[in-house]
Design a protein around this motif. Structure first.
Motif, PDB file in Angstrom:
ATOM      1  N   SER A  47       0.838  -1.201   0.000  1.00 34.13           N
ATOM      2  CA  SER A  47       0.000   0.000   0.000  1.00 34.13           C
ATOM      3  C   SER A  47       0.865   1.240   0.000  1.00 34.13           C
ATOM      4  O   SER A  47       2.099   1.172   0.134  1.00 34.13           O
ATOM      5  N   ARG A  48       0.208   2.384  -0.119  1.00 31.86           N
ATOM      6  CA  ARG A  48       0.876   3.652   0.124  1.00 31.86           C
ATOM      7  C   ARG A  48       1.270   3.705   1.596  1.00 31.86           C
ATOM      8  O   ARG A  48       0.591   3.161   2.455  1.00 31.86           O
ATOM      9  N   LEU A 101       8.819  -2.958   4.904  1.00 39.03           N
ATOM     10  CA  LEU A 101       9.543  -2.280   3.836  1.00 39.03           C
ATOM     11  C   LEU A 101       8.888  -0.939   3.537  1.00 39.03           C
ATOM     12  O   LEU A 101       7.671  -0.809   3.632  1.00 39.03           O
ATOM     13  N   PRO A 102       9.684   0.055   3.161  1.00 44.78           N
ATOM     14  CA  PRO A 102       9.077   1.340   2.788  1.00 44.78           C
ATOM     15  C   PRO A 102       8.366   1.241   1.443  1.00 44.78           C
ATOM     16  O   PRO A 102       8.594   0.315   0.656  1.00 44.78           O
ATOM     17  N   GLU A 103       7.510   2.178   1.198  1.00 50.08           N
ATOM     18  CA  GLU A 103       6.797   2.265  -0.080  1.00 50.08           C
ATOM     19  C   GLU A 103       7.784   2.294  -1.234  1.00 50.08           C
ATOM     20  O   GLU A 103       8.773   3.019  -1.206  1.00 50.08           O
ATOM     21  N   GLY A 104       7.529   1.459  -2.236  1.00 49.55           N
ATOM     22  CA  GLY A 104       8.369   1.459  -3.427  1.00 49.55           C
ATOM     23  C   GLY A 104       9.687   0.733  -3.275  1.00 49.55           C
ATOM     24  O   GLY A 104      10.519   0.785  -4.185  1.00 49.55           O
ATOM     25  N   ALA A 105       9.920   0.024  -2.165  1.00 50.68           N
ATOM     26  CA  ALA A 105      11.197  -0.665  -1.965  1.00 50.68           C
ATOM     27  C   ALA A 105      11.445  -1.699  -3.057  1.00 50.68           C
ATOM     28  O   ALA A 105      12.574  -1.866  -3.529  1.00 50.68           O
ATOM     29  N   LEU A 106      10.395  -2.400  -3.454  1.00 49.22           N
ATOM     30  CA  LEU A 106      10.464  -3.359  -4.555  1.00 49.22           C
ATOM     31  C   LEU A 106       9.385  -3.008  -5.568  1.00 49.22           C
ATOM     32  O   LEU A 106       8.323  -2.494  -5.195  1.00 49.22           O
TER      33      LEU A 106
END
Length: 337
Positions: free
Chosen positions: A172-173, A222-227
């Motif tokens: 998610s965001r 994990l942070p947003e956009g990590a993968l």
């Protein structure tokens, strides 16, 4: 030889601020549907437009100078609106005015439903992304599911190994309203049953709960956009989803998980629920206890996970078939010049 019929002019307008934002992704997918059949231009009215998105997709910033603003044709606003801007008064009025309404905020309805008479803009046409959303707002309009690239979001090329921990995850965001704090106990319970938990876009949850999740070695935040979203989804065996204060008018990520042939276990509150047939292509729950039981069952039954995941993929293929996508694109091209 007769002259070729000119393509209709369409101006697609979105803030394009967040590369991982659902509204931005919706606008870009819509652009892909329309690009070959129209003279399409992407616009951002925001000073915070992502430079990377602008470079990659040819997005133009709206300005006051000639040639720096939409002009005539069809204006399609996706999760954006024109109010408190000067540029609409300086440009030729659109033949059609379409708002893809991907929010629940009733205030935006009043902002977009009427316009100053001096603009001479046409009647607003609304596109809602779920019947759930349209009914809650009580407004007439077209209903079209948010577009998804089901070539990109497809089943993993090879099955996950059978000898490792099953993985439950969500994407998610990275904002707290995207999470329900009751889920913390569920994550710890499933980890205790031998599962690995992967939560991308959940650093806000960790920050809000202090050490609650920090000492759980099987829970990975994990942070947003990590993968990339596809890579992350391919690492899961079960997709779980519930939000807090935020209400999903559609829930693109749920349909993306289904497209990847994952069994989804989701809170019933959200537009995505319209596409989930409980026990067949996914699971819906109303309470925390129901959620815990459903995921626990899936963790212990690989065959069930695979069977439900296959049905989920078939559902998404039907929603986003070439015929269905072309029919939805026809709405935007209708009567355009």
């Amino acid at each position: 030889m007769p002259n070729a019929v000119p393509k209709p002019t369409i101006h697609l307008i979105n803030g394009f601020m967040n590369e991982n934002g659902g509204s931005e992704q919706e606008a870009l997918h819509l652009a892909r549907l329309l690009r070959d059949r129209s003279d399409l231009t992407l616009w951002s009215p925001s000073a915070r437009c992502s430079p990377e998105l602008a470079r990659r997709h040819g997005i133009r910033r709206i300005g006051l100078g000639a040639g720096h603003r939409p002009n005539g044709g069809t204006f399609v606003f996706v999760g954006s609106h024109w109010r408190n801007k000067l540029w609409p008064y300086l440009t030729r009025a659109p033949q059609r005015l379409i708002y893809v309404f991907n929010t629940f905020h009733p205030k935006l309805l009043s902002l977009t439903a009427t316009h100053p008479s001096m603009l001479r803009w046409p009647r607003t046409e609304y596109v809602f992304i779920s019947e759930f959303q349209r009914k809650l707002l009580g407004v007439d309009g077209e209903v079209q599911p948010s577009p998804i690239d089901i070539v990109q979001f497809s089943p993993a090329p090879q099955q996950r190994p059978t000898d490792g921990r099953p993985v439950v995850g969500r994407l998610s965001r990275d904002t707290l309203d995207k999470h329900d704090l009751d889920d913390i106990a569920l994550y710890r319970a499933w980890a205790g049953e031998g599962a690995e938990i992967r939560l991308q876009g959940a650093t806000a949850l960790r920050a809000a709960t202090g050490e609650t999740l920090a000492n759980a070695p099987a829970i990975h935040i994990l942070p947003e956009g990590a993968l990339p979203a596809v890579s992350f989804l391919h690492s899961l065996d079960v997709f779980y989803y519930r939000t807090g204060a935020h209400v999903e008018t559609f829930g693109r990520v749920v349909l993306e998980a289904m497209a990847c042939a994952l069994p989804v276990v989701c809170h019933r509150r959200g537009g995505y629920a319209e596409w989930i047939r409980h026990g067949e292509n996914g699971f819906l729950f109303d309470s925390t206890d129901e959620a815990r039981g459903l995921v626990s069952t899936l963790l212990n039954d690989r065959a069930l996970r695979e069977a439900v995941g296959k049905q989920a993929r078939r559902t998404v293929e039907a929603i986003y078939s070439d015929e269905a996508l072309r029919s939805r694109a026809d709405f935007y091209l209708r009567g355009a010049r």
